[in-house]
Design a protein around this motif. Structure first.
Motif, PDB file in Angstrom:
ATOM      1  N   ARG A  24       0.712  -1.309  -0.076  1.00 56.64           N
ATOM      2  CA  ARG A  24       0.057  -0.030   0.133  1.00 56.64           C
ATOM      3  C   ARG A  24       0.617   1.338   0.052  1.00 56.64           C
ATOM      4  O   ARG A  24       0.240   2.115  -0.574  1.00 56.64           O
ATOM      5  CB  ARG A  24      -0.848   0.030   1.115  1.00 56.64           C
ATOM      6  CG  ARG A  24      -2.177  -0.981   0.964  1.00 56.64           C
ATOM      7  CD  ARG A  24      -2.655  -1.409   2.519  1.00 56.64           C
ATOM      8  NE  ARG A  24      -3.867  -2.250   2.260  1.00 56.64           N
ATOM      9  CZ  ARG A  24      -3.999  -3.454   1.808  1.00 56.64           C
ATOM     10  NH1 ARG A  24      -2.905  -4.006   1.720  1.00 56.64           N
ATOM     11  NH2 ARG A  24      -5.149  -4.088   2.005  1.00 56.64           N
TER      12      ARG A  24
ATOM     13  N   GLU B 200      -7.480  -0.772  -1.340  1.00 55.06           N
ATOM     14  CA  GLU B 200      -6.964  -1.285  -2.519  1.00 55.06           C
ATOM     15  C   GLU B 200      -7.737  -0.662  -3.965  1.00 55.06           C
ATOM     16  O   GLU B 200      -7.366  -0.597  -4.901  1.00 55.06           O
ATOM     17  CB  GLU B 200      -6.803  -2.574  -2.391  1.00 55.06           C
ATOM     18  CG  GLU B 200      -5.678  -3.122  -1.364  1.00 55.06           C
ATOM     19  CD  GLU B 200      -5.630  -4.827  -1.597  1.00 55.06           C
ATOM     20  OE1 GLU B 200      -4.675  -5.277  -1.760  1.00 55.06           O
ATOM     21  OE2 GLU B 200      -6.773  -5.352  -1.274  1.00 55.06           O
TER      22      GLU B 200
ATOM     23  N   SER C  74      -3.658  -2.920  -9.422  1.00 56.17           N
ATOM     24  CA  SER C  74      -3.341  -3.655  -8.395  1.00 56.17           C
ATOM     25  C   SER C  74      -2.217  -2.804  -7.312  1.00 56.17           C
ATOM     26  O   SER C  74      -1.241  -2.364  -7.893  1.00 56.17           O
ATOM     27  CB  SER C  74      -3.131  -5.011  -8.333  1.00 56.17           C
ATOM     28  OG  SER C  74      -1.803  -5.416  -8.601  1.00 56.17           O
ATOM     29  N   THR C  75      -2.331  -2.937  -6.024  1.00 58.78           N
ATOM     30  CA  THR C  75      -1.176  -2.440  -5.346  1.00 58.78           C
ATOM     31  C   THR C  75       0.060  -3.338  -5.715  1.00 58.78           C
ATOM     32  O   THR C  75       1.230  -2.805  -5.281  1.00 58.78           O
ATOM     33  CB  THR C  75      -1.643  -2.432  -3.823  1.00 58.78           C
ATOM     34  OG1 THR C  75      -2.233  -3.906  -3.280  1.00 58.78           O
ATOM     35  CG2 THR C  75      -2.820  -1.564  -3.579  1.00 58.78           C
TER      36      THR C  75
END
Length: 377
Positions: A158, A304, A324-325
Motif C-alpha cells: 500500500r 486497494e 493493483s497495489t
C-alpha cells in the motif's frame, strides 16, 4: 457520494509520475534489467513474481522451495520455464542474482532475510517481519547492518499504491487538518468450518505446509493479515502506538489455534486513538478492507480499490483504482534498483509488525499493554 476522476493538478502530476515510473521500468536497457530469484514458491510468491515479470523488465532466473511441486506450479503461474531451481536457499544466494523475493512462511522470514542481507542481494521480503518480538528484532538488526547500496523493501505494498499515495499527499498538504481519530477494517470470509483436532506441527516440513493455522508460526490473524491496515495507520499517524487494548477469539471450528476475529484499540501520540477490526467471519466471499482518518477539516478513506476525500455533505469525492497495489509495489522495487536509488524499510516494516504483535499481546493479556513492555519481553 460523488465518483470522480479527481482531475486536479496534484492528481494529474501523480498519475503522470506513476505512468513515467512504469514506463521507465519497462523501457530500461536490457543490460540494466535486474535478475531475480524467488525464495518461496507458494501462492503469494507466485502472484507477486508474476506481477514483477509482467510489469517490469526484471528477469526471473532462479526459484527455490522445499517442495518441487510448488516450484512447478509457480513456473506455470508465472509463465517462466527456464529458471534455475533450488531446494536450498543458500545455493540460490550464492548465485549471481541481483535481487531476491522472499515469500516463505512467516516463521522463516528473519532467518532468510538475514541470509539475503549477508549475501548482498536487493531484497523484497513479504510481510509480516516475523511471528514474534524476537524475530522482528532480528529483522531490525539485519536491516540496520545492511549495505546502504541495497534496496530492502518489506511487502507493505500500500505504501507504493497510486490510491494511497494520492490520499497521503492530501493528508500531507493539510487538506483534512489534524487527524483526531482513525479506524481500520479488514473483514473477509474464511474457509468452511471443520472441526479437526490437528496436532501442532513439529518438523520443518510439517511447519512449512501448515504454518497458516498456528499462531506461533504465522503470528495470528492480526499479524499475518491485518498488519496491512496497521502499517497504513502507522504511516498516516506518523509512527507506532504507545499502547493497545483488545479482545478477540476463535468462533468457528477450524484447524489450528488462529483467531478468526479481533478488535483492538491503539493509543498513539497526542491522544489520537485508532481502532482495528479484523475478522474472517464474513459471509459467502464477502470482503471489505479500508482505513479511515478523521481530521478537523475532513476525512480520508484509503483502500486497494479507491481513495475517498470527504470535505462535507456536498463535497465527497471517490476515485477508483485502475491497477493493483502489487503491480505498483513491484514496479517501484525494480525502478529503485535500476536507478540506483535504494531504500531500506526493514526497521519500519518490523515496527508495523510489532504494532500487530502489541495488539495480539493485549488480547492475550486482556489488559492494556504498552510498547515498552512488549519490547522488553
Amino acid at each position: 457520494m460523488k465518483e470522480t476522476g479527481s482531475v486536479t493538478r496534484r492528481n494529474v502530476l501523480t498519475a503522470a509520475a506513476a505512468a513515467i515510473s512504469m514506463s521507465a521500468v519497462r523501457g530500461s536497457a536490457a543490460n540494466s534489467a535486474p535478475t531475480v530469484g524467488l525464495i518461496g514458491c507458494g501462492g503469494r510468491g507466485g502472484s507477486i513474481t508474476k506481477a514483477l515479470v509482467e510489469n517490469t523488465n526484471a528477469r526471473l532466473v532462479a526459484m527455490c522451495d522445499l517442495f518441487e511441486e510448488q516450484i512447478e506450479r509457480a513456473k506455470k503461474r508465472i509463465g517462466v520455464q527456464d529458471a534455475r531451481t533450488y531446494n536450498d536457499l543458500h545455493k540460490l544466494l550464492e548465485s549471481d542474482v541481483d535481487a531476491v523475493i522472499i515469500a516463505t512462511p512467516v516463521f522463516l522470514h528473519a532467518e532468510h532475510f538475514e541470509a539475503a542481507v549477508k549475501a548482498g542481494k536487493h531484497i523484497y521480503v513479504e510481510k509480516p517481519a516475523g511471528s514474534d518480538v524476537e524475530s522482528c528484532k532480528r529483522i531490525m538488526r539485519a536491516a540496520d547492518g545492511a549495505d546502504r547500496k541495497l534496496n530492502i523493501t518489506m511487502g507493505f505494498q500500500r505504501r507504493y499504491a497510486e490510491m494511497y499515495l494520492k490520499a497521503k499527499a492530501a493528508h500531507d498538504a493539510g487538506e483534512i487538518g489534524q487527524i483526531n481519530m482513525a479506524h481500520a477494517h479488514f473483514l473477509k470470509s474464511g474457509g468452511s468450518p471443520r472441526a479437526i483436532d490437528e496436532p501442532r506441527p513439529t518438523s520443518l516440513i510439517d511447519k512449512s505446509r501448515r504454518w497458516h493455522n498456528w499462531t506461533e508460526l504465522s503470528g495470528d490473524l492480526i499479524v499475518e493479515n491485518n498488519v496491512h491496515c496497521i502499517d497504513v495507520l502507522n504511516w498516516f499517524l506518523g509512527g507506532h502506538p504507545l499502547s493497545a487494548v483488545g479482545l478477540g477469539g476463535k468462533k468457528e471450528a477450524r484447524p489450528g489455534d488462529m483467531r478468526d476475529n479481533n478488535n483492538v484499540a491503539y493509543a498513539y501520540a497526542d491522544g489520537v486513538q485508532a481502532s482495528l477490526a479484523g475478522s474472517t467471519l464474513g459471509s459467502n466471499g464477502y470482503r471489505e478492507v479500508h482505513e479511515q482518518f478523521f481530521g478537523t477539516n475532513g476525512m480520508l478513506e484509503t483502500s486497494e480499490l479507491h481513495w475517498r476525500h470527504y470535505k462535507g455533505r456536498d463535497d465527497d469525492k471517490l476515485e477508483k483504482s485502475t491497477r493493483s497495489t502489487t503491480t505498483d509495489s513491484m514496479a517501484a522495487f525494480v525502478k529503485r534498483i535500476v536507478e540506483g536509488k535504494p531504500e531500506n524499510t526493514g526497521v519500519r516494516g518490523a515496527e508495523s509488525t510489532l504494532t500487530a504483535i502489541l495488539g495480539r499481546m493485549a488480547m492475550d493479556a486482556r489488559r492494556e499493554v504498552t510498547w515498552d513492555e512488549m519490547m522488553n519481553t
